[in-house]
Scaffold this motif. Structure first.
Motif, PDB file in Angstrom:
ATOM      1  N   GLU C  10       0.833  -1.216   0.000  1.00 11.40           N
ATOM      2  CA  GLU C  10       0.000   0.000   0.000  1.00 11.40           C
ATOM      3  C   GLU C  10       0.860   1.254   0.000  1.00 11.40           C
ATOM      4  O   GLU C  10       0.593   2.210  -0.738  1.00 11.40           O
ATOM      5  CB  GLU C  10      -0.904   0.015   1.246  1.00 11.40           C
ATOM      6  N   ALA C  13       2.349   2.007  -3.373  1.00 15.79           N
ATOM      7  CA  ALA C  13       1.359   2.538  -4.316  1.00 15.79           C
ATOM      8  C   ALA C  13       1.118   4.024  -4.045  1.00 15.79           C
ATOM      9  O   ALA C  13       1.051   4.835  -4.989  1.00 15.79           O
ATOM     10  CB  ALA C  13       0.056   1.746  -4.202  1.00 15.79           C
ATOM     11  N   LEU C  14       1.012   4.373  -2.769  1.00 11.86           N
ATOM     12  CA  LEU C  14       0.785   5.783  -2.416  1.00 11.86           C
ATOM     13  C   LEU C  14       1.991   6.648  -2.796  1.00 11.86           C
ATOM     14  O   LEU C  14       1.842   7.767  -3.287  1.00 11.86           O
ATOM     15  CB  LEU C  14       0.497   5.916  -0.917  1.00 11.86           C
ATOM     16  N   GLU C  16       4.138   6.009  -5.112  1.00 13.36           N
ATOM     17  CA  GLU C  16       4.158   6.030  -6.576  1.00 13.36           C
ATOM     18  C   GLU C  16       3.268   7.161  -7.109  1.00 13.36           C
ATOM     19  O   GLU C  16       3.621   7.882  -8.028  1.00 13.36           O
ATOM     20  CB  GLU C  16       3.665   4.667  -7.090  1.00 13.36           C
ATOM     21  N   LYS C  17       2.103   7.282  -6.432  1.00 13.92           N
ATOM     22  CA  LYS C  17       1.133   8.302  -6.859  1.00 13.92           C
ATOM     23  C   LYS C  17       1.488   9.688  -6.325  1.00 13.92           C
ATOM     24  O   LYS C  17       0.774  10.664  -6.608  1.00 13.92           O
ATOM     25  CB  LYS C  17      -0.276   7.921  -6.377  1.00 13.92           C
ATOM     26  N   GLY C  18       2.515   9.749  -5.491  1.00 12.44           N
ATOM     27  CA  GLY C  18       2.896  11.036  -4.911  1.00 12.44           C
ATOM     28  C   GLY C  18       2.020  11.464  -3.746  1.00 12.44           C
ATOM     29  O   GLY C  18       2.064  12.617  -3.315  1.00 12.44           O
ATOM     30  N   GLU C  19       1.229  10.524  -3.211  1.00 16.96           N
ATOM     31  CA  GLU C  19       0.350  10.870  -2.088  1.00 16.96           C
ATOM     32  C   GLU C  19       1.017  10.651  -0.729  1.00 16.96           C
ATOM     33  O   GLU C  19       0.459  10.933   0.318  1.00 16.96           O
ATOM     34  CB  GLU C  19      -0.948  10.053  -2.169  1.00 16.96           C
ATOM     35  N   SER C  21       5.156  10.449   1.050  1.00 14.86           N
ATOM     36  CA  SER C  21       6.605  10.477   0.833  1.00 14.86           C
ATOM     37  C   SER C  21       7.260   9.481   1.761  1.00 14.86           C
ATOM     38  O   SER C  21       6.706   9.113   2.814  1.00 14.86           O
ATOM     39  CB  SER C  21       7.164  11.870   1.098  1.00 14.86           C
ATOM     40  N   GLU C  64      12.853   6.760 -12.803  1.00  9.76           N
ATOM     41  CA  GLU C  64      12.156   5.575 -12.320  1.00  9.76           C
ATOM     42  C   GLU C  64      12.580   5.227 -10.900  1.00  9.76           C
ATOM     43  O   GLU C  64      13.758   5.225 -10.586  1.00  9.76           O
ATOM     44  CB  GLU C  64      12.465   4.397 -13.246  1.00  9.76           C
TER      45      GLU C  64
END
Lengths: 95, 482, 486
Positions: C10, C13-14, C16-19, C21, C64
């Motif tokens: 989880e 994924a967060l 990755e989305k920039g939500e 750090s 990446e």
């Protein structure tokens, strides 16, 4: 039963010192553990081959190519007593 | 009762691989302490061994050269004991499944060939080096020791003979033959002074003809041929005296003191060894397949017997020459390299056995110290054959080559040693000799043919031995008869 | 959002989305450590400054992201980390600074993790409660009066307390699975040979294996993916035969599961048995075909293990001699006296006991009776599994016969402590992969379900474990995390 002599003998081999209270305690504990282990003697193992590796591999080699060694200072860095680039130990009595 | 000695040898050979047995540290002799170590050979926590492929090839070469049976699968064991030169607290070695068993080596001693059975050949690793600090530099009475792990983990092959050697001389001959074989195999430098070849001996006495072996003692670190022979001689004498007095030999390790020539028992351990061997879980089994063994066999260097046979059969050398030339790999290699530049095998053999070995014996040098390169020796021999110098001068030039390492042509030129074959130059000298010695001329002409030798001597004297003796002879006869 | 509840999957994924750090996540773990680790004692050494730096670097990196970028990870102190003291919870290595890093840690670092520090354990991984640490015990985040299990107790407790997103452990006889069970987290012991042992301080070389302690099965798969691989520095490691897959969200339709009958009765606490039985019913309901399976020699596994593992240990621990590194006791007039002083004072009680036991079993006159026989039992245990796997795809049992016990409860009698690993040891003898996932609570304490797979079939094992995890639906967390819920 593991005797005091057994514990002394094994401690000597393993370079451990045991005082008299430990001697008693270890003799008792080792006896109790080995008593449990003796369960194995119920089995007929005459025709069973022993297993020392569970992984079926053989002939794992490296090529004869030198790789850099560690720097001497690094090799000695953890040494408790170091002198003239070597590890220093108390005198070795003749074996 | 008459007793005969029964000797078994245990030889340790450090392999000349580039890297250590189980890690990538370089294998070298000497150097600053602890400069060739890593987590593996210092036994840092978590470090693991990985087998050196080349070491196993070398091991296979040794097994093949000793005509061993290679059972196929062998495994490594841990041999457990504490000693400061043993960083892991166990040595990785082989135990009940060694790499090779049941071999043999044939050895000549005093003109007789005898067979020594090889019990086993196995792979292990060397220990570190202890430097004992104190007045004597020896272990006894030292104040402390310093440990250098450069040698730790060097590949070590152990060769154990059967107790089938029956004299100190035979033991020495065996070790010598083994060393020569190992040098031929190119697996070790076998430098006994540096410890790359080490020998322990077991010795016991038994009544002649008896089956059962007597109680044995162990002589450790008999690290030169001389010590081995002397130490065994002493120990056999000691045991003999004991038995003749009705005493008993005690199983123990004894120490041979090189300086005094005395044997003394080592203070026996208060505690017997109990090595607690068990299979090394960090290594997987070693399986020598038929293909692998064949591959190693194909790359095996030619061994002394084969080489000697080849010298006789294809070079036409007498057996004596072939034996001498192949007695060490260095010498045979030197001989063959010279032969690459010079075709007369027998003439070359004469020079190598005569002048070259003579020089080494006289000066106590090793072949590896010799300044004369094979090409230079060949050039010298060509010069002699072509009449550029005569044979006598050739020997002198060789001696100078040995001292200086210079090319023969340079020596000949600098010393003006070139043979005089020039007809007119020789004629002038002969004419002078005839003119100076009318009495001898008369004798010759009166039928005393041998006087020609006197004239040859005169010409040689005048040329400091450089005249071509054959040409002088011919010219003289012509002139004297004329 | 409670960052302390996030799984690695989880969190990735967060991020990755920039939500999210890595700095936030790492900060949350470090704050939690600050709040609770004085009482939990999961960590022996914190590398907070480096962790902050690594997190910042992960956040700042352009392009990446490495696959595990920025995930705050705890490392069991049995793995060598260059320049970071590695003690194995022993006085013997109190000041030992490794000169190299374990291969598996190198791999994780290359994959981008943030290292929080080194976790507590039983000394040299010998124990089942983390009470055998020279630096004091770790406590179970579910109940601070209780042990977290062991030997990877620090790693399990760190994950259970939300002090790390996940952790590295090692398992010789159950040392990942048993503490995972007692702390209500997931613990995977991979197939022997999958993960390099280079740099894992050896306890029993033919059993030891490094593996993940995580909050979910997917996380275990994710970490495993970056742990496996042949290491040229470990002769017993192999190229993992397939790509490690992240399991799908799928039920257990058609999966043949055998319940090991020998591990149902003897010594299993009734409360544990209850939770286990309910889990079995749940798996059946999720489509699994559940049958009885037998490992007829499993009762001999523990005796065999307590010969073989101490025997190997007695040799593995011989290197601790006060010469090249580690503790050296003064006062030895000669080298033998120095050895004896050093080893007697440097090693704790349990380590000495096992060294003596192993030395005894290998000593002249006893080898055949003990070591030799135990190796044969090992063969029988291997064969038992082979037979069982002819009928089923996977085997299950409780992971531990009891829930977390009280500190001090089992320290008096070593044998009682050894019995804690009765369900996990057969798996190590056979070198198979085994996972423990939370099966529920008994009296408020977590119970683990052990699932055992075929060698190198971690993909199947993890897929089934994911199915079981979904079916069971355990969502409990320790009070230390719950207390932080907003």
């Amino acid at each position: 039963m593991v005797s005091h002599d057994d514990v002394n003998y094994v401690a000597k081999l393993a370079r451990l010192k045991v005082d008299s209270t430990e001697l008693d305690r270890f003799a008792g504990q080792l006896s109790s553990i080995l008593g449990h282990v003796d369960k194995i003697s119920e089995l007929d193992l005459a025709d069973v081959t022993p297993t020392s590796h569970v992984i079926k591999l053989s002939n794992v080699f490296r090529e004869d190519a030198p790789r850099p060694s560690v720097e001497r200072d690094e090799a000695l860095a953890n040494g408790p007593d170091v002198e003239r680039g070597a590890f220093k130990v108390p005198p070795i009595l003749e074996a | 009762m008459k007793y005969e000695p029964v000797i078994g040898l245990e030889i340790h050979v450090e392999l000349s691989t580039r890297s250590k047995m189980f890690c990538g540290c370089r294998v070298e002799f000497g150097g600053e302490p602890n400069t060739r170590t890593c987590p593996v050979c210092l036994a840092h926590p978590g470090a693991l061994p990985v087998m050196n492929r080349q070491a196993i090839r070398y091991l296979t070469r040794i097994a093949l050269a000793l005509d061993c049976e290679i059972p196929g699968k062998s495994i490594f064991h841990r041999k457990n004991y504490f000693y400061p030169d043993l960083p892991k607290g166990y040595q990785i070695s082989q135990y009940d499944q060694p790499f090779a068993i049941e071999g043999e080596l044939h050895v000549g001693v005093e003109g007789e060939i005898f067979r020594v059975g090889i019990e086993r050949v196995h792979q292990e690793e060397d220990t570190a080096k202890n430097i004992h600090a104190g007045e004597s530099g020896r272990i006894a009475g030292s104040l402390y020791s310093l440990i250098d792990f450069n040698r730790s983990g060097t590949p070590l092959v152990e060769i154990v003979t059967k107790p089938e050697i029956h004299s100190p001389q035979a033991a020495r001959a065996f070790l010598n033959k083994l060393k020569n074989t190992l040098l031929y195999l190119d697996v070790s430098d076998c430098n006994m002074e540096e410890g790359s070849l080490r020998c322990d001996a077991n010795v016991s006495l038994k009544p002649v003809g008896a089956e059962e072996l007597g109680v044995k003692t162990e002589l450790k670190n008999m690290n030169s041929f001389k010590h081995l022979e002397k130490g065994l001689t002493q120990e056999i004498a000691r045991q003999m005296a004991l038995l003749e007095e009705g005493g008993k030999v005690v199983q123990q390790t004894v120490h041979f003191d090189v300086a005094s020539g005395e044997i003394s028992p080592l203070r026996s351990k208060e505690f017997a060894h109990d090595y607690r061997y068990f299979p090394e879980p960090d290594l997987v089994p070693l399986v020598a397949s038929a293909e692998f063994v064949d591959e190693v066999r194909a790359e095996m260097p030619e061994l002394p017997e084969a080489r000697s046979r080849r010298y006789m059969e294809t070079l036409g050398l007498p057996e004596y020459d072939a034996e001498v030339l192949t007695s060490s790999r260095n010498l045979a290699d030197y001989y063959e390299e010279s032969l690459g530049h010079y075709q007369d095998a027998k003439a070359l053999s004469n020079w190598v056995m005569g002048e070259l070995l003579g020089y080494l014996n006289a000066t106590g040098q090793e072949l590896s110290d010799l300044k004369v390169k094979p090409g230079q020796l060949a050039a010298l021999l060509k010069m002699v054959d072509s009449g550029g110098i005569n044979a006598k001068t050739g020997k002198e030039v060789f001696a100078e080559m040995c001292d200086t390492g210079k090319d023969p042509s340079a020596i000949v030129e600098a010393g003006g040693l070139a043979q005089i074959s020039d007809q007119s130059e020789l004629e002038a000298l002969i004419d002078k000799a005839i003119a100076d010695n009318p009495g001898q001329v008369e004798q010759y002409r009166g039928g005393k043919q041998q006087v020609v030798g006197f004239f040859v001597g005169q010409v040689m004297k005048a040329t400091q031995g450089r005249a071509n003796p054959q040409a002088v002879n011919e010219l003289l006869r012509k002139k004297l008869s004329g | 959002m409670n960052l302390l509840r996030l799984t690695a999957t989880e969190a990735l994924a967060l991020m990755e989305k920039g939500e999210l750090s890595s700095a936030e996540l790492t900060g949350a773990c470090l704050s939690q450590i600050e709040r609770h680790d004085a009482e939990v004692s999961a960590f022996l050494k914190l590398t907070a400054a480096e962790a902050h730096q690594q997190a910042a670097a992960a956040d700042a990196a352009a392009g990446e992201r490495p696959p595990l970028a920025g995930l705050p990870t705890a490392i069991k102190d049995v793995l060598c980390t260059r320049g970071v003291t590695t003690t194995c919870a022993s006085r013997m290595l109190e000041n030992y600074d490794p000169i190299y890093t374990a291969t598996c840690v190198e791999q994780m670092t290359a994959a981008g993790i943030v290292s929080l520090g080194k976790t507590n354990m039983d000394e040299f991984a010998m124990g089942s409660s983390t009470e055998n640490s020279a630096y004091g015990p770790t406590r179970n985040p579910w109940d601070l009066e209780r042990v977290p299990g062991g030997s990877s107790g620090g790693s399990a407790a760190a994950v259970a307390a939300g002090e790390a997103v996940w952790a590295l452990g090692s398992d010789t006889g159950g040392s990942i699975r048993q503490p995972a069970a007692l702390c209500g987290v997931v613990g995977l012991k991979p197939t022997y040979g999958s993960v390099s042992r280079y740099g894992l301080v050896a306890f029993a070389s033919s059993f030891d294996q490094v593996g993940p302690l995580t909050k979910s099965v997917k996380d275990a798969a994710l970490m495993l993916k970056y742990l496996v691989g042949k290491d040229p520095l470990d002769s017993t490691s192999v190229e993992y035969p397939e790509t490690v897959m992240i399991p799908e969200d799928k039920d257990l339709q058609g999966v043949r599961i055998g319940v090991i009958s020998e591990l149902q009765t003897e010594g299993i606490d009734p409360a544990v048995k209850d939770v286990f039985d309910r889990a079995v019913t749940t798996l059946e309901a999720a489509g699994a075909v559940v049958t009885e399976a037998s490992l007829p020699h499993s009762q001999y596994a523990l005796p065999a293990y307590y010969i073989l593992a101490p025997a190997e240990a007695s040799a593995n621990l011989a290197r601790f001699d006060g010469v090249r590194y580690g503790f050296r006791a003064g006062g030895g007039d000669d080298v033998t006296a120095m050895y004896e002083e050093t080893r007697s004072r440097g090693f704790g009680e349990e380590v000495k006991r096992r060294i003596m036991l192993g030395t005894y079993a290998l000593s002249s006159g006893y080898y055949d009776a003990y070591y030799g026989q135990a190796q044969k039992v090992r063969t029988l245990v291997v064969q038992d599994f082979e037979e069982a796997f002819k009928q089923v795809d996977l085997l299950i049992s409780p992971t531990s016969p009891t829930t977390a016990f009280k500190l001090g409860e089992r320290t008096a009698d070593p044998l009682t402590m050894y019995l804690s690993d009765i369900c996990t040891i057969p798996v190590n003898l056979a070198g198979l992969p085994g996972i423990s996932i939370p099966a529920g609570l008994a009296d408020g304490l977590p119970v683990g379900l052990q699932i055992i797979g075929k060698a190198f079939a971690e993909n199947d094992l993890l897929q089934a474990a994911r199915g079981a995890e979904m079916a069971i639906g355990f969502d409990g967390v320790s009070p230390l995390i719950e207390g932080q819920d907003k």
